[in-house]
Write an enzyme that holds these catalytic residues in place. Structure first.
Site, PDB file in Angstrom:
ATOM      1  N   ASP A   1      -2.343  12.059  -2.180  1.00 24.13           N
ATOM      2  CA  ASP A   1      -2.388  13.481  -2.509  1.00 24.13           C
ATOM      3  C   ASP A   1      -2.576  13.594  -4.021  1.00 24.13           C
ATOM      4  OD1 ASP A   1      -1.890  16.156  -3.085  1.00 24.13           O
ATOM      5  OD2 ASP A   1      -0.228  16.329  -1.683  1.00 24.13           O
TER       6      ASP A   1
ATOM      7  N   ASP B   1       5.163   4.726   3.559  1.00 25.01           N
ATOM      8  CA  ASP B   1       4.894   6.156   3.677  1.00 25.01           C
ATOM      9  C   ASP B   1       6.141   6.810   4.242  1.00 25.01           C
ATOM     10  OD1 ASP B   1       3.629   8.766   4.215  1.00 25.01           O
ATOM     11  OD2 ASP B   1       1.742   7.681   4.037  1.00 25.01           O
TER      12      ASP B   1
ATOM     13  N   LYS C   1      -1.386  20.586  -8.930  1.00 25.93           N
ATOM     14  CA  LYS C   1      -0.500  21.460  -9.706  1.00 25.93           C
ATOM     15  C   LYS C   1       0.785  20.766 -10.147  1.00 25.93           C
ATOM     16  CE  LYS C   1      -2.174  25.693  -7.508  1.00 25.93           C
ATOM     17  NZ  LYS C   1      -1.801  26.938  -6.753  1.00 25.93           N
TER      18      LYS C   1
ATOM     19  N   ASP D   1     -10.952  10.015  -3.616  1.00 27.24           N
ATOM     20  CA  ASP D   1     -12.098  10.915  -3.661  1.00 27.24           C
ATOM     21  C   ASP D   1     -11.876  12.017  -4.688  1.00 27.24           C
ATOM     22  OD1 ASP D   1     -10.021  11.822  -1.772  1.00 27.24           O
ATOM     23  OD2 ASP D   1     -11.331  13.568  -1.549  1.00 27.24           O
TER      24      ASP D   1
ATOM     25  N   GLU E   1       0.878  -1.175   0.000  1.00 24.87           N
ATOM     26  CA  GLU E   1       0.000   0.000   0.000  1.00 24.87           C
ATOM     27  C   GLU E   1       0.910   1.217   0.000  1.00 24.87           C
ATOM     28  OE1 GLU E   1      -3.440   2.547   2.306  1.00 24.87           O
ATOM     29  OE2 GLU E   1      -2.422   0.946   3.403  1.00 24.87           O
TER      30      GLU E   1
END
Length: 220
Positions: free
Chosen positions: A124, A75, A128, A158, A50
């Site tokens: 995230d 992470d 941009k 989402d 993950e």
């Protein structure tokens, strides 16, 4: 830095299944478990990653559902990862590990054909900076070097922007095989881990009526 964060960093050092390797260490020598993760877990079960695991909710939940697979949450935020590492240690789960590093360095930790599946959950969207998106061609090239042939990649987010970008600007031009895609997952009759496992923030988004998108695809 807050006391809670410092305490979590200190406790992270006591977790046998949380691995932290500095970039300097990687320059000095090869990662000890590179190509040997099945030795780390003590079995030959498939390895699932993950990426951007945050608190590790998905990593732990998937591992609970699939004890015959090994799960590794990755992470860079150690204070967040502390939650998943603590839970999996308290519950004595032997098929869960956490690796603190940047995704850009992933190929220093896994050998070719060592990974059987990848989950990317609510990353995230980098509105941009498309090249920093975890489904950009740059990152997919990293994944292609460690995944077994035809292994699935799951994106759950989402962000409609990230969903459309991945479908239209990454998957379609490359001709990757899409097993399933939906801009509103919970409006479908799809069954499986993508709907059975929900993170805290995902549940919050659903309560707000925000659609959750999902893609499951394979690189050819």
């Amino acid at each position: 830095m807050g006391k809670h964060k410092l305490a979590r960093f200190a406790e992270n050092l006591t977790f046998p299944n949380l691995i932290q390797v500095s970039f300097e260490d990687l320059k000095e020598k090869d990662f000890v478990w590179y190509g040997k993760w099945n030795t780390f877990f003590g079995n030959d079960n498939p390895i699932v990653l993950e990426l951007g695991c945050g608190k590790g909710e998905y990593t732990v939940a998937l591992a609970q559902r699939q004890p015959n697979r090994n799960y590794i949450g990755i992470d860079i935020k150690g204070a967040r990862m502390w939650r998943g590492a603590k839970t999996s240690n308290e519950e004595k789960m032997d098929n869960v590990a956490f690796l603190r590093t940047r995704i850009e360095l992933i190929n220093r930790f896994f050998a070719p054909n060592e990974v059987s599946e990848i989950w990317i959950t609510f990353p995230d969207p980098q509105p941009k900076k498309p090249m920093k998106r975890l489904t950009s061609p740059r990152f997919l090239n990293y994944y292609s070097q460690l995944l077994k042939p035809h292994s699935p990649i799951n994106l759950k987010t989402d962000s409609r922007e990230l969903f459309d970008y991945t479908m239209d600007e990454v998957i379609a031009p490359a001709g990757y095989s899409v097993e399933f895609s939906s801009a509103d997952l919970y409006a479908t009759d799809y069954s499986g881990e993508a709907v059975d496992v929900k993170t805290f923030y995902e549940s919050m988004f659903l309560e707000q009526g925000k659609p959750i998108t999902y893609i499951r695809f394979r690189m050819n």
